[in-house]
Scaffold this active site. Structure first.
Site, PDB file in Angstrom:
ATOM      1  N   GLY A  47      -7.728  -0.585   2.064  1.00 40.36           N
ATOM      2  CA  GLY A  47      -6.298  -0.262   2.107  1.00 40.36           C
ATOM      3  C   GLY A  47      -5.627  -0.632   0.795  1.00 40.36           C
ATOM      4  N   CYS A  52       6.506  -8.256   3.342  1.00 35.32           N
ATOM      5  CA  CYS A  52       6.728  -7.936   1.928  1.00 35.32           C
ATOM      6  C   CYS A  52       8.189  -8.059   1.476  1.00 35.32           C
ATOM      7  CB  CYS A  52       6.181  -6.545   1.624  1.00 35.32           C
ATOM      8  SG  CYS A  52       6.438  -5.356   2.954  1.00 35.32           S
ATOM      9  N   GLY A 109       4.028   0.435   1.104  1.00 35.30           N
ATOM     10  CA  GLY A 109       4.184  -0.562   2.162  1.00 35.30           C
ATOM     11  C   GLY A 109       3.707  -0.061   3.514  1.00 35.30           C
ATOM     12  N   HIS A 142      10.020  -2.730  -3.238  1.00 31.99           N
ATOM     13  CA  HIS A 142      11.078  -2.671  -2.222  1.00 31.99           C
ATOM     14  C   HIS A 142      12.387  -3.161  -2.855  1.00 31.99           C
ATOM     15  CE1 HIS A 142       7.930  -1.853   0.495  1.00 31.99           C
ATOM     16  NE2 HIS A 142       7.904  -2.951   1.208  1.00 31.99           N
TER      17      HIS A 142
HETATM   18  P1  NAP Z   1      -4.096  -0.239   5.701  1.00 31.57           P
HETATM   19  O1  NAP Z   1      -3.932   0.822   4.660  1.00 31.57           O
HETATM   20  O2  NAP Z   1      -3.855   0.131   7.116  1.00 31.57           O
HETATM   21  O3  NAP Z   1      -5.591  -0.858   5.562  1.00 31.57           O
HETATM   22  C1  NAP Z   1      -6.163  -1.560   6.619  1.00 31.57           C
HETATM   23  C2  NAP Z   1      -7.578  -2.040   6.269  1.00 31.57           C
HETATM   24  O4  NAP Z   1      -8.155  -2.585   7.457  1.00 31.57           O
HETATM   25  C3  NAP Z   1      -8.520  -0.953   5.777  1.00 31.57           C
HETATM   26  O5  NAP Z   1      -9.409  -1.514   4.837  1.00 31.57           O
HETATM   27  C4  NAP Z   1      -9.299  -0.583   7.041  1.00 31.57           C
HETATM   28  O6  NAP Z   1     -10.616  -0.116   6.764  1.00 31.57           O
HETATM   29  C5  NAP Z   1      -9.393  -1.933   7.703  1.00 31.57           C
HETATM   30  N1  NAP Z   1      -9.613  -1.815   9.153  1.00 31.57           N
HETATM   31  C6  NAP Z   1      -8.982  -1.013  10.043  1.00 31.57           C
HETATM   32  N2  NAP Z   1      -9.496  -1.178  11.285  1.00 31.57           N
HETATM   33  C7  NAP Z   1     -10.475  -2.100  11.163  1.00 31.57           C
HETATM   34  C8  NAP Z   1     -11.399  -2.688  12.086  1.00 31.57           C
HETATM   35  N3  NAP Z   1     -11.395  -2.371  13.376  1.00 31.57           N
HETATM   36  N4  NAP Z   1     -12.274  -3.605  11.611  1.00 31.57           N
HETATM   37  C9  NAP Z   1     -12.292  -3.962  10.309  1.00 31.57           C
HETATM   38  N5  NAP Z   1     -11.453  -3.421   9.387  1.00 31.57           N
HETATM   39  C10 NAP Z   1     -10.562  -2.507   9.815  1.00 31.57           C
HETATM   40  O7  NAP Z   1      -3.154  -1.489   5.425  1.00 31.57           O
HETATM   41  P2  NAP Z   1      -2.464  -2.094   4.067  1.00 31.57           P
HETATM   42  O8  NAP Z   1      -1.201  -1.417   3.770  1.00 31.57           O
HETATM   43  O9  NAP Z   1      -3.463  -2.235   2.990  1.00 31.57           O
HETATM   44  O10 NAP Z   1      -2.029  -3.531   4.615  1.00 31.57           O
HETATM   45  C11 NAP Z   1      -2.979  -4.501   5.008  1.00 31.57           C
HETATM   46  C12 NAP Z   1      -2.264  -5.604   5.777  1.00 31.57           C
HETATM   47  O11 NAP Z   1      -1.296  -6.204   4.941  1.00 31.57           O
HETATM   48  C13 NAP Z   1      -1.518  -5.116   7.029  1.00 31.57           C
HETATM   49  O12 NAP Z   1      -1.595  -6.106   8.042  1.00 31.57           O
HETATM   50  C14 NAP Z   1      -0.083  -4.966   6.534  1.00 31.57           C
HETATM   51  O13 NAP Z   1       0.862  -5.068   7.562  1.00 31.57           O
HETATM   52  C15 NAP Z   1      -0.001  -6.131   5.564  1.00 31.57           C
HETATM   53  N6  NAP Z   1       0.984  -5.976   4.492  1.00 31.57           N
HETATM   54  C16 NAP Z   1       1.037  -4.823   3.785  1.00 31.57           C
HETATM   55  C17 NAP Z   1       1.948  -4.729   2.740  1.00 31.57           C
HETATM   56  C18 NAP Z   1       2.046  -3.475   1.912  1.00 31.57           C
HETATM   57  O14 NAP Z   1       2.938  -3.424   1.038  1.00 31.57           O
HETATM   58  N7  NAP Z   1       1.196  -2.464   2.106  1.00 31.57           N
HETATM   59  C19 NAP Z   1       2.778  -5.785   2.434  1.00 31.57           C
HETATM   60  C20 NAP Z   1       2.685  -6.960   3.170  1.00 31.57           C
HETATM   61  C21 NAP Z   1       1.777  -7.036   4.195  1.00 31.57           C
HETATM   62  P3  NAP Z   1     -11.013   1.473   6.798  1.00 31.57           P
HETATM   63  O15 NAP Z   1     -10.609   2.045   5.471  1.00 31.57           O
HETATM   64  O16 NAP Z   1     -12.502   1.435   6.966  1.00 31.57           O
HETATM   65  O17 NAP Z   1     -10.284   2.084   7.951  1.00 31.57           O
END
Ligand code: NAP
Length: 363
Positions: free
Chosen positions: A15, A147, A178, A240
């Site tokens: 991700g 975030c 995000g 943001h």
């Molecule tokens: P994302 O795009 O949804 O990525 C999720 C990751 O988890 C991917 O590597 C996915 O792998 C993996 N995953 C999904 N289902 C799984 C499972 N059953 N077992 C093991 N791995 C699994 O999320 P993101 O935006 O990178 O964010 C990651 C976390 O940080 C989230 O909890 C989010 O709320 C938090 N966060 C994000 C931000 C932001 O700005 N994006 C800021 C603060 C906090 P696959 O590719 O194989 O599906």
């Protein structure tokens, strides 16, 4: 600081947040990336082929060659950085902690757990002591905030310490990164604003009270501030923007508020961490700034930029704050917390699992 690098593993490595962790860990002075994990859909694939790499900088070669593993212990590494979605994190992170591995998590799954700290090193490094009462096992879980909150508390901390903060009104304009990948569909996002982000307003309204709270007898006493948040998704890549109005407890001249924000350096222990920005807050005078396109320029994406500081006719003061959501608001925040744990001596020696010995922070 250790005289050798600590082996690190990233969960959720595919991700946007996992990718930022990979990019940052590939050139980190304290940690060495040794393993990557993602969902069963990706496990077994070589990272360079499985990942849809988003960062403008090239995918580090050593990471590209790693084979993705399933996110279950044991995995190589003495510390885990989790960028899992919250639902998966709730199941998986305690397994690693139970196996004796410290987990630094971006997910919201355990942020409301009274025994799990939400840490921002400049603001509440002493909350690390909460891990002493965790029942996960010899390892532990430390989270970084939502975030938007990661940026907001950097502004609220000096104001709360100097003048007191009673209430906050915040409207967010949040970047597409995000929402994860692939995130919001292009047809919904382009030329549009979506005035709802599930769960976001609740996190912005609740997490600062915990982060700004005091630890008394091993528990956080919540800060009494009240927050009203409205969250919007906007067609911006990273960064943001938050429009913030604050009601202070004591009357303050605008010049005093400016000085208070400008002189904020954060807790002493945070100032020498490898990922700490030189100044956590950059105050801007140009009314056309801050702008999201410049978010990563601010202290490598780890500083917040504050502009348009002025009086608020309803509350007391108002300003616009910019936080880089995947750096300070996620991957960089988790890394900074792990650096803090190294400084506290928590990543070098095994912890006692029965709670008989209190966590001693080394600084
Ligand atoms: P994302 O795009 O949804 O990525 C999720 C990751 O988890 C991917 O590597 C996915 O792998 C993996 N995953 C999904 N289902 C799984 C499972 N059953 N077992 C093991 N791995 C699994 O999320 P993101 O935006 O990178 O964010 C990651 C976390 O940080 C989230 O909890 C989010 O709320 C938090 N966060 C994000 C931000 C932001 O700005 N994006 C800021 C603060 C906090 P696959 O590719 O194989 O599906």
């Amino acid at each position: 600081m250790p005289d050798h690098k600590i082996a690190a593993c990233v969960l959720g490595a595919t991700g946007p947040v996992g990718q930022k962790l990979v990019a940052l860990l590939a050139r980190h002075p304290l940690f060495e990336l040794v393993a990557l994990a993602a969902s069963p859909r990706s496990a077994g694939k070589v990272y360079g082929e499985a990942v849809h790499w988003l960062d403008p900088a090239p995918l580090p070669e050593m990471a590209a060659a790693l084979r993705l593993q399933a996110a279950v212990p044991p995995l190589p590494g003495n510390v885990v950085f989790s960028a899992l979605d919250s639902e998966t994190a709730r199941e998986v992170e305690p397994l690693f902690a139970a196996a004796g591995v410290p987990v630094f998590s971006n997910a919201s799954a355990f942020r409301t757990d009274p025994h799990v700290p939400i840490i921002v090193p400049e603001v509440n490094p002493q909350h690390l002591a909460l891990i002493d009462s965790q029942g996960f096992g010899p390892g532990f879980i430390v989270t970084n905030p939502n975030c938007s909150v990661a940026g907001l508390v950097l502004a609220l901390k000096p104001l709360a310490d100097t003048f007191g903060v009673e209430a906050v009104q915040v409207t967010t304009l949040q970047a597409l990164s995000g929402a994860g990948y692939p995130g919001v569909a292009a047809l919904d996002a382009l030329g549009n604003v979506i005035p709802f982000i599930a769960g976001e307003e609740e996190k912005i309204e609740q997490e600062p009270a915990k982060i700004l709270g005091e630890v008394v007898d091993g528990q956080v006493q919540l800060h009494p501030l009240r927050i009203s948040a409205q969250a919007n998704r906007v067609p911006v890549l990273d960064g943001h923007l938050l429009s913030v109005s604050v009601k202070l407890s004591r009357t303050a001249a605008l010049a005093q508020v400016r000085e208070c924000l400008q002189s904020f350096r954060g807790a002493a222990v945070s100032q020498s961490l490898p990922s700490s920005p030189p100044t956590p807050i950059q105050l801007l005078e140009d009314p056309l700034h801050p702008q999201p396109r410049r978010a990563s320029e601010a202290g490598g994406g780890m500083a917040v930029r504050i502009g348009r500081l002025r009086r608020c006719p309803v509350l007391d003061v108002r300003f616009v704050l910019l936080v880089h959501n995947t750096l300070r608001g996620a991957a960089g925040g988790a890394l900074l917390n792990a650096e803090l744990a190294v400084a506290a001596g928590l990543l070098q020696r095994p912890r006692v699992s029965d709670g008989a010995k209190a966590v001693e922070l080394a600084w």
